[in-house]
Design a protein around this motif. Structure first.
Motif: not given
Ligand code: CLR
Length: 408
Positions: A28, A37, A166, A196, A188, A164
């Motif tokens: 993503l 955003i 991990q 979100p 999400i 998501v």
């Molecule tokens: C990364 C590792 C951390 C915990 C964590 C929290 C939020 C996550 C992030 C991780 C990875 C990227 C993530 C994010 C929330 C949103 C973002 C999944 C797992 C994605 C790439 C963006 C999505 C876009 C919409 C929100 C618009 O310990």
């Protein structure tokens, strides 16, 4: 209606962003999203969430080895979740799209000593760009504590939400004794409205030599009717240790929540030694069974901000240190100057492309500064057996040292 929380002028681009998410699975981070955003913070800063309660981290080393220490690890782990998964909503109004780190991006920070608990240092390196993989180490030398891990994400789209998964894990070493920490899945929600937020789903484990924690997550309306609910079960480590109906790395998982108790009630060897806590991970939890009574954890206390090594972006920072690298992009996002943000972002991306081309031409590869990639993690394999975690083996990024002078 779509985009209630989206500025009118960006609704069109939010709809197209949602469409591209829906028809896409994988990385993503590389999709272009509308300005409202965007977060000014790079994913390389996220490992700091593991230690924003440095007192609880230090308390792990003070606890007696065995049951007491395992419970201290669990308490620290649960207390990191509020920062990890709800802090952007509190600070920025909703979950945002973080800056996508470049290969070799770095972040160095620390939490100063307080009351003799020792200084806690953080070192992060972006060890892969495609797919994005972030490796980190958090160390409190005074207490003999070290957390080394890496993480990546696999995303899919399901029923209007982004799921998501991990990838990766962390190993906590306490005075030479190891714990493996696996990571929960995220859902999400709120995308349709443009606001979100994250709900944790499924489960994860903390696995030590003597005890295993299974942490199960349930959102609103399933069990307690409250968002961000969890239940943690701590049992002696053995081949009989509790396993979720689905492990942290596979799908589904509602059955485990209610079914667990009865599934194991015949196993008398666990009775008296099992601990259960329940609550909401972003607020508080309480003892349900086991050693304690009353409150188990409280996320409203103990938060301390880190100090960034090098100070300001224009201070003593190298080109690849995240705050310096993204300085102008972040400024543009913060101040609503999206032309600045996008020009500066293009500069960084072009520079990266050029570097990869030059490396290909010279038949060289980018050299990591602090980590070495290895195909297996013997610690994960050894301890993972106690919880039958899936997959049974994972790669690892071994920390090879090279702390910046001010943290050495
Ligand atoms: C990364 C590792 C951390 C915990 C964590 C929290 C939020 C996550 C992030 C991780 C990875 C990227 C993530 C994010 C929330 C949103 C973002 C999944 C797992 C994605 C790439 C963006 C999505 C876009 C919409 C929100 C618009 O310990």
């Amino acid at each position: 209606t779509v985009g209630d929380a989206v500025p009118a002028s960006q609704r069109g681009s939010w709809s197209s962003f949602l469409k591209s998410i829906a028809s896409f699975s994988g990385d993503l981070s590389s999709l272009t999203a509308p300005p409202f955003i965007l977060s000014p913070t790079s994913l390389t800063e996220f490992p700091a969430y593991w230690c924003e309660r440095p007192d609880l981290f230090a308390a792990i080393a003070d606890a007696k080895e065995g049951e007491e220490r395992h419970l201290a690890v669990l308490k620290w782990f649960i207390s990191t979740l509020k920062d990890q998964y709800t802090s952007r909503n509190e600070e920025l109004g909703s979950e945002k799209k973080p800056l996508n780190p470049v290969l070799g991006e770095l972040f160095y920070a620390y939490w100063p000593d307080k009351n003799g608990r020792g200084q806690t240092n953080l070192l992060v390196e972006q060890v892969s760009h495609h797919p994005p993989i972030t490796a980190y180490v958090i160390e409190n030398k005074t207490k003999g504590l070290k957390l080394v891990g890496h993480n990546a994400q696999k995303t899919t789209f399901s029923a209007g939400s982004v799921i998501v998964k991990q990838i990766g894990h962390a190993v906590l070493t306490v005075k030479g004794v190891e714990y493996v920490i696996t990571l929960p899945r995220l859902r999400i929600d709120g995308l349709w409205y443009g606001s979100p937020y994250i709900e944790l789903i499924d489960s994860n484990h903390i696995i030590g030599e003597n005890f295993v924690s299974l942490i199960e997550y349930k959102g609103k309306g399933y069990f307690s009717g409250k968002s961000h609910s969890f239940k943690a079960t701590v049992s002696p480590a053995s081949a009989e240790a509790p396993v979720a109906a689905t492990s942290s790395s596979s799908g589904g998982g509602l059955g485990a929540w209610v079914g667990y108790g009865s599934k194991n009630s015949s196993s008398t060897s666990l009775s008296g030694k099992e601990h259960v806590v329940e609550g909401t991970w972003h607020e508080t939890s309480s003892w349900v069974k086991g050693a304690g009574k009353g409150k188990f954890h409280d996320s409203s206390i103990g938060k301390e901000d880190f100090v960034v090594v090098g100070g300001e972006p224009n201070g003593e920072m190298g080109e690849f240190e995240t705050r310096k690298l993204w300085n102008l992009v972040a400024k543009g996002i913060r101040e609503g100057d999206f032309e600045l943000a996008s020009t500066e972002k293009s500069k960084i991306e072009n520079d990266q492309r050029q570097r990869r081309k030059d490396e290909a031409a010279a038949n060289t590869k980018w050299a990591l500064k602090h980590f070495k990639h290895e195909a297996n993690d013997p610690i994960y394999e050894r301890l993972g057996k106690f919880a039958k975690i899936n997959p049974p083996t994972e790669d690892r990024y071994t920390f090879v040292g090279n702390w910046p002078p001010s943290l050495a």
